[in-house]
Structures are given as C-alpha cells and as structure tokens.
Design a protein around this motif. Structure first.
Motif, PDB file in Angstrom:
ATOM      1  N   TRP A   1      26.273  93.660  15.384  1.00  0.00           N
ATOM      2  CA  TRP A   1      25.128  94.569  15.329  1.00  0.00           C
ATOM      3  C   TRP A   1      25.360  95.839  16.140  1.00  0.00           C
ATOM      4  O   TRP A   1      24.822  96.905  15.794  1.00  0.00           O
ATOM      5  CB  TRP A   1      23.867  93.847  15.769  1.00  0.00           C
ATOM      6  N   SER A   2      26.167  95.755  17.180  1.00  0.00           N
ATOM      7  CA  SER A   2      26.543  96.978  17.902  1.00  0.00           C
ATOM      8  C   SER A   2      27.345  97.903  17.000  1.00  0.00           C
ATOM      9  O   SER A   2      27.161  99.128  17.017  1.00  0.00           O
ATOM     10  CB  SER A   2      27.366  96.626  19.145  1.00  0.00           C
ATOM     11  N   LEU A   3      28.228  97.304  16.197  1.00  0.00           N
ATOM     12  CA  LEU A   3      29.019  98.099  15.264  1.00  0.00           C
ATOM     13  C   LEU A   3      28.135  98.706  14.176  1.00  0.00           C
ATOM     14  O   LEU A   3      28.320  99.866  13.788  1.00  0.00           O
ATOM     15  CB  LEU A   3      30.109  97.226  14.633  1.00  0.00           C
ATOM     16  N   ILE A   4      27.154  97.935  13.691  1.00  0.00           N
ATOM     17  CA  ILE A   4      26.215  98.464  12.699  1.00  0.00           C
ATOM     18  C   ILE A   4      25.449  99.653  13.283  1.00  0.00           C
ATOM     19  O   ILE A   4      25.284 100.693  12.626  1.00  0.00           O
ATOM     20  CB  ILE A   4      25.237  97.355  12.245  1.00  0.00           C
ATOM     21  N   THR A   5      24.984  99.497  14.528  1.00  0.00           N
ATOM     22  CA  THR A   5      24.283 100.594  15.200  1.00  0.00           C
ATOM     23  C   THR A   5      25.179 101.818  15.316  1.00  0.00           C
ATOM     24  O   THR A   5      24.748 102.953  15.060  1.00  0.00           O
ATOM     25  CB  THR A   5      23.825 100.152  16.609  1.00  0.00           C
ATOM     26  N   TRP A   6      26.434 101.586  15.682  1.00  0.00           N
ATOM     27  CA  TRP A   6      27.387 102.697  15.810  1.00  0.00           C
ATOM     28  C   TRP A   6      27.562 103.415  14.474  1.00  0.00           C
ATOM     29  O   TRP A   6      27.581 104.652  14.421  1.00  0.00           O
ATOM     30  CB  TRP A   6      28.738 102.156  16.300  1.00  0.00           C
ATOM     31  N   PHE A   7      27.665 102.668  13.382  1.00  0.00           N
ATOM     32  CA  PHE A   7      27.837 103.281  12.064  1.00  0.00           C
ATOM     33  C   PHE A   7      26.610 104.098  11.661  1.00  0.00           C
ATOM     34  O   PHE A   7      26.739 105.159  11.028  1.00  0.00           O
ATOM     35  CB  PHE A   7      28.123 102.213  11.005  1.00  0.00           C
ATOM     36  N   VAL A   8      25.428 103.617  11.998  1.00  0.00           N
ATOM     37  CA  VAL A   8      24.205 104.364  11.669  1.00  0.00           C
ATOM     38  C   VAL A   8      24.226 105.729  12.346  1.00  0.00           C
ATOM     39  O   VAL A   8      23.996 106.766  11.707  1.00  0.00           O
ATOM     40  CB  VAL A   8      22.950 103.573  12.092  1.00  0.00           C
ATOM     41  N   TYR A   9      24.516 105.743  13.635  1.00  0.00           N
ATOM     42  CA  TYR A   9      24.516 107.014  14.360  1.00  0.00           C
ATOM     43  C   TYR A   9      25.748 107.856  14.029  1.00  0.00           C
ATOM     44  O   TYR A   9      25.693 109.093  14.062  1.00  0.00           O
ATOM     45  CB  TYR A   9      24.401 106.762  15.864  1.00  0.00           C
ATOM     46  N   ALA A  10      26.862 107.200  13.693  1.00  0.00           N
ATOM     47  CA  ALA A  10      28.045 107.950  13.252  1.00  0.00           C
ATOM     48  C   ALA A  10      27.742 108.674  11.932  1.00  0.00           C
ATOM     49  O   ALA A  10      28.147 109.828  11.746  1.00  0.00           O
ATOM     50  CB  ALA A  10      29.232 107.002  13.073  1.00  0.00           C
ATOM     51  N   ALA A  11      27.035 107.993  11.033  1.00  0.00           N
ATOM     52  CA  ALA A  11      26.658 108.610   9.758  1.00  0.00           C
ATOM     53  C   ALA A  11      25.745 109.801  10.000  1.00  0.00           C
ATOM     54  O   ALA A  11      25.890 110.856   9.355  1.00  0.00           O
ATOM     55  CB  ALA A  11      25.974 107.580   8.861  1.00  0.00           C
ATOM     56  N   LEU A  12      24.801 109.652  10.929  1.00  0.00           N
ATOM     57  CA  LEU A  12      23.888 110.755  11.232  1.00  0.00           C
ATOM     58  C   LEU A  12      24.637 111.942  11.826  1.00  0.00           C
ATOM     59  O   LEU A  12      24.434 113.090  11.411  1.00  0.00           O
ATOM     60  CB  LEU A  12      22.804 110.267  12.202  1.00  0.00           C
ATOM     61  N   LEU A  13      25.531 111.671  12.777  1.00  0.00           N
ATOM     62  CA  LEU A  13      26.296 112.758  13.390  1.00  0.00           C
ATOM     63  C   LEU A  13      27.220 113.412  12.381  1.00  0.00           C
ATOM     64  O   LEU A  13      27.324 114.650  12.324  1.00  0.00           O
ATOM     65  CB  LEU A  13      27.101 112.214  14.572  1.00  0.00           C
ATOM     66  N   HIS A  14      27.882 112.601  11.552  1.00  0.00           N
ATOM     67  CA  HIS A  14      28.775 113.143  10.520  1.00  0.00           C
ATOM     68  C   HIS A  14      27.984 114.018   9.546  1.00  0.00           C
ATOM     69  O   HIS A  14      28.441 115.114   9.157  1.00  0.00           O
ATOM     70  CB  HIS A  14      29.449 111.994   9.768  1.00  0.00           C
ATOM     71  N   GLY A  15      26.819 113.532   9.151  1.00  0.00           N
ATOM     72  CA  GLY A  15      26.000 114.307   8.225  1.00  0.00           C
ATOM     73  C   GLY A  15      25.559 115.637   8.821  1.00  0.00           C
ATOM     74  O   GLY A  15      25.538 116.663   8.129  1.00  0.00           O
ATOM     75  N   ARG A  16      25.224 115.635  10.096  1.00  0.00           N
ATOM     76  CA  ARG A  16      24.780 116.878  10.735  1.00  0.00           C
ATOM     77  C   ARG A  16      25.932 117.874  10.869  1.00  0.00           C
ATOM     78  O   ARG A  16      25.742 119.088  10.730  1.00  0.00           O
ATOM     79  CB  ARG A  16      24.187 116.580  12.107  1.00  0.00           C
ATOM     80  N   LEU A  17      27.134 117.363  11.143  1.00  0.00           N
ATOM     81  CA  LEU A  17      28.267 118.251  11.391  1.00  0.00           C
ATOM     82  C   LEU A  17      28.946 118.733  10.124  1.00  0.00           C
ATOM     83  O   LEU A  17      29.521 119.828  10.098  1.00  0.00           O
ATOM     84  CB  LEU A  17      29.296 117.542  12.276  1.00  0.00           C
ATOM     85  N   THR A  18      28.911 117.933   9.055  1.00  0.00           N
ATOM     86  CA  THR A  18      29.672 118.277   7.849  1.00  0.00           C
ATOM     87  C   THR A  18      28.811 118.710   6.664  1.00  0.00           C
ATOM     88  O   THR A  18      29.222 119.585   5.887  1.00  0.00           O
ATOM     89  CB  THR A  18      30.556 117.100   7.400  1.00  0.00           C
ATOM     90  N   THR A  19      27.671 118.096   6.493  1.00  0.00           N
ATOM     91  CA  THR A  19      26.848 118.428   5.321  1.00  0.00           C
ATOM     92  C   THR A  19      25.533 119.106   5.686  1.00  0.00           C
ATOM     93  O   THR A  19      24.692 119.330   4.835  1.00  0.00           O
ATOM     94  CB  THR A  19      26.546 117.158   4.495  1.00  0.00           C
ATOM     95  N   GLY A  20      25.387 119.419   6.970  1.00  0.00           N
ATOM     96  CA  GLY A  20      24.214 120.179   7.383  1.00  0.00           C
ATOM     97  C   GLY A  20      22.907 119.410   7.381  1.00  0.00           C
ATOM     98  O   GLY A  20      21.841 119.992   7.194  1.00  0.00           O
ATOM     99  N   TRP A  21      22.983 118.104   7.592  1.00  0.00           N
ATOM    100  CA  TRP A  21      21.738 117.333   7.691  1.00  0.00           C
ATOM    101  C   TRP A  21      20.918 117.856   8.860  1.00  0.00           C
ATOM    102  O   TRP A  21      21.377 117.872   9.991  1.00  0.00           O
ATOM    103  CB  TRP A  21      22.032 115.860   7.922  1.00  0.00           C
ATOM    104  N   ARG A  22      19.728 118.261   8.569  1.00  0.00           N
ATOM    105  CA  ARG A  22      18.821 118.736   9.609  1.00  0.00           C
ATOM    106  C   ARG A  22      17.411 118.284   9.269  1.00  0.00           C
ATOM    107  O   ARG A  22      17.162 117.702   8.221  1.00  0.00           O
ATOM    108  CB  ARG A  22      18.850 120.282   9.693  1.00  0.00           C
ATOM    109  N   GLY A  23      16.532 118.575  10.151  1.00  0.00           N
ATOM    110  CA  GLY A  23      15.120 118.399   9.850  1.00  0.00           C
ATOM    111  C   GLY A  23      14.694 116.989   9.513  1.00  0.00           C
ATOM    112  O   GLY A  23      14.976 116.038  10.232  1.00  0.00           O
ATOM    113  N   ARG A  24      14.006 116.857   8.375  1.00  0.00           N
ATOM    114  CA  ARG A  24      13.371 115.606   7.987  1.00  0.00           C
ATOM    115  C   ARG A  24      14.366 114.448   7.867  1.00  0.00           C
ATOM    116  O   ARG A  24      14.136 113.360   8.376  1.00  0.00           O
ATOM    117  CB  ARG A  24      12.635 115.802   6.666  1.00  0.00           C
ATOM    118  N   LYS A  25      15.493 114.700   7.189  1.00  0.00           N
ATOM    119  CA  LYS A  25      16.471 113.634   6.991  1.00  0.00           C
ATOM    120  C   LYS A  25      17.020 113.141   8.331  1.00  0.00           C
ATOM    121  O   LYS A  25      17.144 111.932   8.562  1.00  0.00           O
ATOM    122  CB  LYS A  25      17.605 114.112   6.093  1.00  0.00           C
ATOM    123  N   ALA A  26      17.331 114.074   9.218  1.00  0.00           N
ATOM    124  CA  ALA A  26      17.854 113.705  10.531  1.00  0.00           C
ATOM    125  C   ALA A  26      16.802 112.945  11.343  1.00  0.00           C
ATOM    126  O   ALA A  26      17.121 111.984  12.051  1.00  0.00           O
ATOM    127  CB  ALA A  26      18.306 114.953  11.284  1.00  0.00           C
TER     128      ALA A  26
END
Length: 271
Positions: free
Chosen positions: A217-242
C-alpha cells in the motif's frame, strides 16, 4: 507529566479548531491572531510531549498507533504552520487543523503506556524512515485541505455565486500553487521513506521487499502521487484534476497508514 502535556495539547488543538471554524464563518483579524497563537502553543506543547516520551522511553516515540497518530498530528500542524506563514492563508487552518485534532483524538483509543520496543524496530533507520514518512504524509494532508478549498471555490465561480464564502477563500491560482508546493515537498520525502524502509527491511528481515501489506500500500500511495506529479510536470495537470487527485491520494494515504494496521496483518503491524 506526559499525560498532562498530552491533554493540554489536545485542548489547545480543540480550541484552535473552534477558532479556525469561527474564522471560516466570520473572518476577523482578531480571530486570525488568536488562532495563530493557540496553534503555535499547541505545537510547542505537542513537541515537548514528544520529547518527554523520547527521554522517558529512550527511543523515538513513533512505534505504535498511539505514538504514530500523535506524531502524524504534530507533523500536520508543523507543516501547516510553514505553509500558513509562507502564503498568509489563515483560512487553510479551517480545513487542516480539524484533521490534526481528529488524529490526536483517535490516538487516545490506543494504550498510552511506553511499552518495550519490538526487536525489529531497534535500528538506526527508525528515525529516518518514520520522520520523513510522516513529514511527507503531513504535506499531502495540507494538499488535501487546499484541494477541498479549490473545489469549493471553483464551484462558486461556475455557479457565479460570488457571495461571502467566495470572498473568504483564496484565489484558485494560490490554492493550486499550495497544492503543487505540497506535492513537490512531500513526494521526495515519501520516496526517501520507501527507500530507507527497504534498506531497513533488508537488515531486519533479510530482504528489501516482501510485498507485506504495508509495503504494497505504500507503493500504491507512491504511484498515486507519482502520477499526479508526472501529470503536473509533463501534461500540465492543474486546477480541478490536480485537486481531485490530491484528495483521492489522501484517502489512499489514510488507508496505508491506519487501515493496513487495523484491518490487515503483516510484518509492519504494530498496535
């Protein structure tokens, strides 16, 4: 003495929560100043309580659910104070400090005595692994609060109900920036916690990774936040989705921290 510090701290967190909620209803400079001094006092006494347990037990007080819940609460308040001072957003406390209060209150449900340390926990990695993990968790908690505020403010804007509550909340840009800063602060800490935990596991159990429920579950948590950080840095996830992902990530984090200990058994289950 420890019990006195604990309950006075709990009382101060309760008082701070009431003041922050009152500030949410009617933001006044006097309430903002009062909430700040009360939460500072609570943080100071909570730190003294933690140090007192450290000296009495001869170890970092973070090895059972009572201590872990208390330390998580302390970390949340500490990280909140840093972000509140940086962004001058008193109202953020209305959404974050109640969480610290709830965690501190739940800690009362578990034995408060200082028990002998489990042999597997006798390691120099205990402090590194647990402290960085809880600082990361605390950052994500503040991001959760900012995410809730973002969705509320966005709803007001979409419905064009620019009333009293809209005026009280920070701008969407400021809330999104808080969310992002919490992520960039918390994610490296969570990564370091997992790495240090793996090294510790190898010294304690002879393997870096055993797919124990806590590890999984620690790894699952890490993947969730890694996906969020990756999305913000590469695809411009901001605002509501973030904001939504920050909220979802927080619930995954809560299950990793508390649900695994209460519902699943494994090498990391300490109550």
């Amino acid at each position: 003495m420890n019990a006195i510090l604990y309950f006075v701290t709990l009382g101060l967190y309760l008082t701070a929560t009431i003041i922050y909620l009152a500030y949410l209803v009617k933001p006044q400079p006097a309430l903002a100043k009062a909430s700040r001094w009360v939460i500072y006092g609570g943080f100071l006494l909570h730190s003294l309580f933690t140090l007192a347990r450290y000296y009495e037990g001869g170890r970092t007080p973070i090895t059972n659910l009572h201590e872990s819940l208390s330390f998580f609460s302390l970390a949340i308040v500490g990280v909140f104070i840093v972000f509140e001072r940086k962004y001058k957003v008193t109202i953020l406390g209305s959404f974050v400090i109640p969480i610290a209060l709830v965690l501190m209150s739940i800690s009362m449900l578990f034995p408060m005595g200082i028990a002998p340390l489990n042999p597997a926990l006798k390691s120099k990695w205990l402090v590194v692994h647990t402290v960085v993990a809880f600082l990361g968790y605390a950052s994500f908690t503040v991001a959760f609060g900012a995410g809730i505020m973002y969705l509320i403010q966005e709803r007001f804007l979409k419905q064009r109900k620019l009333g009293a509550m809209y005026q009280k909340l920070p701008s969407l840009d400021k809330l999104d920036d808080i969310n992002y800063r919490c992520l960039t602060f918390g994610f490296p800490l969570l990564t370091l916690a997992i790495i240090s935990g793996a090294i510790w596991a190898e010294t304690a159990w002879g393997t870096y990774w055993s797919w124990d429920p806590k590890e999984t579950w620690s790894l699952i948590t890490w993947f969730v936040y890694a996906a969020l950080l990756h999305g913000r840095l590469t695809t411009g996830w901001r605002g509501r989705k973030a904001a939504i992902l920050a909220i979802a990530g927080f619930f995954v984090l809560l299950f990793t921290f508390l649900g695994v200990n209460l519902l699943l058994s494994g090498l990391h289950t300490y109550k």
